[in-house]
Design a protein around this motif. Structure first.
Motif, PDB file in Angstrom:
ATOM      1  N   TYR A  59      -1.291  -2.629  -4.396  1.00 43.30           N
ATOM      2  CA  TYR A  59      -0.441  -3.086  -5.489  1.00 43.30           C
ATOM      3  C   TYR A  59       0.165  -4.425  -5.095  1.00 43.30           C
ATOM      4  CZ  TYR A  59      -0.577   1.522  -7.673  1.00 43.30           C
ATOM      5  OH  TYR A  59      -0.985   2.686  -8.289  1.00 43.30           O
ATOM      6  N   PHE A  60       0.571  -5.164  -6.098  1.00 44.90           N
ATOM      7  CA  PHE A  60       1.244  -6.435  -5.875  1.00 44.90           C
ATOM      8  C   PHE A  60       2.628  -6.335  -6.489  1.00 44.90           C
ATOM      9  CE2 PHE A  60      -3.259  -7.105  -5.900  1.00 44.90           C
ATOM     10  CZ  PHE A  60      -3.447  -7.826  -4.734  1.00 44.90           C
TER      11      PHE A  60
ATOM     12  N   ALA B 272       6.446   4.598  -2.732  1.00 41.93           N
ATOM     13  CA  ALA B 272       5.729   5.670  -3.420  1.00 41.93           C
ATOM     14  C   ALA B 272       5.656   5.293  -4.885  1.00 41.93           C
ATOM     15  CB  ALA B 272       6.448   7.003  -3.250  1.00 41.93           C
ATOM     16  N   ILE B 273       4.489   5.399  -5.469  1.00 38.30           N
ATOM     17  CA  ILE B 273       4.277   5.062  -6.878  1.00 38.30           C
ATOM     18  C   ILE B 273       4.225   6.369  -7.662  1.00 38.30           C
ATOM     19  CG2 ILE B 273       2.799   3.898  -8.541  1.00 38.30           C
ATOM     20  CD1 ILE B 273       3.922   2.003  -6.405  1.00 38.30           C
ATOM     21  N   SER B 274       5.020   6.476  -8.700  1.00 40.28           N
ATOM     22  CA  SER B 274       4.989   7.670  -9.538  1.00 40.28           C
ATOM     23  C   SER B 274       5.116   7.282 -11.008  1.00 40.28           C
ATOM     24  CB  SER B 274       6.101   8.646  -9.148  1.00 40.28           C
ATOM     25  OG  SER B 274       7.358   8.063  -9.297  1.00 40.28           O
TER      26      SER B 274
ATOM     27  N   HIS C 252       0.881  -1.166   0.000  1.00 41.78           N
ATOM     28  CA  HIS C 252       0.000   0.000   0.000  1.00 41.78           C
ATOM     29  C   HIS C 252       0.921   1.218   0.000  1.00 41.78           C
ATOM     30  CE1 HIS C 252      -3.508  -2.486   0.839  1.00 41.78           C
ATOM     31  NE2 HIS C 252      -2.743  -3.127   1.692  1.00 41.78           N
ATOM     32  N   PRO C 253       1.115   1.843  -1.151  1.00 45.94           N
ATOM     33  CA  PRO C 253       2.084   2.947  -1.228  1.00 45.94           C
ATOM     34  C   PRO C 253       1.644   4.169  -0.431  1.00 45.94           C
ATOM     35  CG  PRO C 253       0.892   2.728  -3.290  1.00 45.94           C
ATOM     36  CD  PRO C 253       0.471   1.579  -2.424  1.00 45.94           C
ATOM     37  N   VAL C 254       2.623   4.863   0.144  1.00 46.74           N
ATOM     38  CA  VAL C 254       2.309   6.083   0.894  1.00 46.74           C
ATOM     39  C   VAL C 254       1.758   7.158  -0.026  1.00 46.74           C
ATOM     40  CG1 VAL C 254       3.929   5.642   2.772  1.00 46.74           C
ATOM     41  CG2 VAL C 254       4.703   6.916   0.772  1.00 46.74           C
ATOM     42  N   SER C 255       2.083   7.073  -1.321  1.00 51.09           N
ATOM     43  CA  SER C 255       1.577   8.060  -2.271  1.00 51.09           C
ATOM     44  C   SER C 255       0.080   7.885  -2.540  1.00 51.09           C
ATOM     45  CB  SER C 255       2.354   7.967  -3.590  1.00 51.09           C
ATOM     46  OG  SER C 255       2.323   6.649  -4.097  1.00 51.09           O
TER      47      SER C 255
ATOM     48  N   ILE D 151       7.966  -7.121 -11.089  1.00 50.09           N
ATOM     49  CA  ILE D 151       6.663  -6.860 -11.699  1.00 50.09           C
ATOM     50  C   ILE D 151       5.821  -6.146 -10.650  1.00 50.09           C
ATOM     51  CG2 ILE D 151       4.559  -7.839 -12.690  1.00 50.09           C
ATOM     52  CD1 ILE D 151       6.235 -10.303 -13.493  1.00 50.09           C
ATOM     53  N   LEU D 152       5.234  -5.038 -11.024  1.00 48.84           N
ATOM     54  CA  LEU D 152       4.335  -4.289 -10.153  1.00 48.84           C
ATOM     55  C   LEU D 152       2.976  -4.272 -10.837  1.00 48.84           C
ATOM     56  CD1 LEU D 152       3.984  -2.445  -7.631  1.00 48.84           C
ATOM     57  CD2 LEU D 152       4.439  -0.513  -9.171  1.00 48.84           C
ATOM     58  N   SER D 153       1.929  -4.633 -10.102  1.00 45.54           N
ATOM     59  CA  SER D 153       0.590  -4.667 -10.683  1.00 45.54           C
ATOM     60  C   SER D 153      -0.410  -4.035  -9.727  1.00 45.54           C
ATOM     61  CB  SER D 153       0.170  -6.109 -10.970  1.00 45.54           C
ATOM     62  OG  SER D 153      -1.162  -6.146 -11.436  1.00 45.54           O
TER      63      SER D 153
END
Length: 89
Positions: free
Chosen positions: A18-19, A87-89, A9-12, A35-37
């Motif tokens: 996400y997996f 963090a996902i960007s 669970h990204p802080v962003s 792999i990020l999904s």
């Protein structure tokens, strides 16, 4: 080949799930695939041994210590919960 799959669970975006799958041959330090999904889309990439060494040097960190931290952050799963933020960007 070894693989791990973790839910993050990204802080962003804490409401998002996400997996993260990480796969490697001998040791994470020799490079790995990732792999990020989000359950609908997937993004893939690879990290080479040279990139790991370069990142460790950039952070002024001993390479072996850097690889240990990578293991904790990427493949340790539940035992590192709360210790690393994504963090996902």
């Amino acid at each position: 080949m070894e693989k791990t799959l973790n839910r993050i669970h990204p802080v962003s975006d804490p409401e998002a799930t996400y997996f993260l799958q990480v796969s490697w041959e001998k040791d994470l330090g020799t490079g790995f695939g990732i792999i990020l999904s989000d359950g609908q889309c997937a993004w893939t990439g690879t990290v080479s041994e040279a990139e790991i060494s370069r990142e460790a040097a950039d952070m002024e960190m001993n390479r072996e210590k850097y690889v240990k931290e990578l293991k904790k952050a990427l493949i340790a799963g539940g035992e590192s919960t709360g210790k690393y933020n994504f963090a996902i960007s």
